[in-house]
Design a protein around this motif. Sequence first.
Motif, PDB file in Angstrom:
ATOM      1  N   ILE A 112       0.839  -1.208   0.000  1.00  0.00           N
ATOM      2  CA  ILE A 112       0.000   0.000   0.000  1.00  0.00           C
ATOM      3  C   ILE A 112       0.875   1.260   0.000  1.00  0.00           C
ATOM      4  CG2 ILE A 112      -1.942  -1.132   1.173  1.00  0.00           C
ATOM      5  CD1 ILE A 112      -0.942   0.453   3.742  1.00  0.00           C
ATOM      6  N   PHE A 132       3.815  -5.131   6.647  1.00  0.00           N
ATOM      7  CA  PHE A 132       4.944  -4.459   7.291  1.00  0.00           C
ATOM      8  C   PHE A 132       5.612  -5.363   8.331  1.00  0.00           C
ATOM      9  CE2 PHE A 132       6.634  -1.884  10.800  1.00  0.00           C
ATOM     10  CZ  PHE A 132       7.552  -1.097  10.122  1.00  0.00           C
ATOM     11  N   CYS A 182       7.044  -8.171   4.232  1.00  0.00           N
ATOM     12  CA  CYS A 182       7.883  -7.077   3.711  1.00  0.00           C
ATOM     13  C   CYS A 182       8.868  -6.594   4.774  1.00  0.00           C
ATOM     14  CB  CYS A 182       6.992  -5.918   3.258  1.00  0.00           C
ATOM     15  SG  CYS A 182       7.919  -4.570   2.510  1.00  0.00           S
ATOM     16  N   LEU A 226       8.675  -5.598  -0.572  1.00  0.00           N
ATOM     17  CA  LEU A 226       7.616  -5.698  -1.580  1.00  0.00           C
ATOM     18  C   LEU A 226       7.409  -4.362  -2.284  1.00  0.00           C
ATOM     19  CD1 LEU A 226       4.917  -7.802   0.331  1.00  0.00           C
ATOM     20  CD2 LEU A 226       6.634  -8.586  -1.310  1.00  0.00           C
ATOM     21  N   THR A 284       9.287   1.767  -0.871  1.00  0.00           N
ATOM     22  CA  THR A 284       9.377   2.526   0.380  1.00  0.00           C
ATOM     23  C   THR A 284      10.049   1.728   1.498  1.00  0.00           C
ATOM     24  OG1 THR A 284       7.078   1.876   0.710  1.00  0.00           O
ATOM     25  CG2 THR A 284       7.465   4.140   0.049  1.00  0.00           C
TER      26      THR A 284
HETATM   27  S1  SF4 Z   1       6.821  -1.277   1.126  1.00  0.00           S
HETATM   28 FE1  SF4 Z   1       6.228  -3.070   2.404  1.00  0.00          FE
HETATM   29  S2  SF4 Z   1       5.555  -2.210   4.373  1.00  0.00           S
HETATM   30 FE2  SF4 Z   1       5.621  -0.514   2.883  1.00  0.00          FE
HETATM   31  S3  SF4 Z   1       3.526  -0.395   2.088  1.00  0.00           S
HETATM   32 FE3  SF4 Z   1       4.666  -1.749   0.659  1.00  0.00          FE
HETATM   33  S4  SF4 Z   1       4.357  -3.835   1.441  1.00  0.00           S
HETATM   34 FE4  SF4 Z   1       3.737  -2.419   3.080  1.00  0.00          FE
END
Ligand code: SF4
Length: 379
Positions: A315, A332, A336, A342, A345
Amino acid sequence: MKYIEEYRDAYLTQKLLKDLRSILTRDWILMEVCGGQTHSIIKSGLDQLLPKEINLVHGPGCPVCVTPLELIDKAIALASRRDVIFTSFGDMLRVPGSSSDLFAVKAAGGDVRILYSPLDSLKIARENPDKTVVFFGIGFETTAPPNAMAVVQAQVQGINNFAMLVSHVTVPAAIIALMESPDVKVDGFLAAGHVCTVMGYWEYEPLAQKYKIPIVVTGFEPVDIVHGILKCVRQLEGDRYYVENAYARSVIREGNRPAQAVIQRVFELCDRPWRGIGVIPQSGYRLRPEFAEFDAELRFPEIQSIETKESDLCISGLVLQGRKKPHECMAFGKECTPQTPLGATMVSTEGACAAYYRYGRYADANRRIDGDKWLKNPI
Ligand code: SF4
């Protein structure tokens, strides 16, 4: 270190926080645009020290994070070619594409090189006349001048085996997109000090007036950030809205005119997709027709037909718009992590998810500690 240590002063930060508490009468949502500011806020614990009335949300100012998936996949396709040497800043290598990343290409034998200056690409091109050197030109207005200068120098020096995969974006267009979105609620912006060092802040003045929103040019150390927040809240509490400069040691209204001139000479505005957000009109730079010979997308037209696939769990688009915080993502710290990212960020040194993970902001991300306790444990 002069000009850094004094801006990490715990007592000065505490004094500014006290001033902030004394003027607050209601809740405010403020967005720091830059990912560098996000990391500083989380690293120094400002998110836990600020008065509960201040909700800091994180903006789309991480250049690695907003580079569109399509461009990452194109970079991977180019880096996989035997006739290409692919050059990039280091934090792009772990950014996940649809099914791979540049690091994996390098591990599989691709010639992928990490640079600290785009001009190094020209040296590599001169040394390897049988290959095309493709530089991944990403970033906001801060990296645009040296990238533009590399293109100018390639043309001046007749280095024809150099090309650039361009994915530049601009801050004012992002602010407009956020303010036009019915889903985004922001009362004031902390503008990125390094972008304004290049571009000045005159571009923000019509935005502050049109959207009736304070925009405060802010630096990157804790004192800078609380100072920027204080200026922003003073405007909000006084029902005022204009552009203010809280980073005067680096920024003037006009910005760096020679740097702006080289951007204008090489790039022109274009519509640009932002990863997780979508296309923002007139938000990117592309090479002008006079420099088309250095455009990697034109030189390698076969990369235009790449299909992309984003993670279903990620997201990051909502995180980049300040609509969700990283720990609100179901993946989170589970599916990830920085080792198994994933989304971009979670990879970038400016990514909000990476900051929350690195500094331990899990379910209790909004927990606060009182200022007196913090005074005994200064930054
Ligand atoms: S980078 Fe990872 S923790 Fe951040 S929004 Fe994407 S899946 Fe979620």
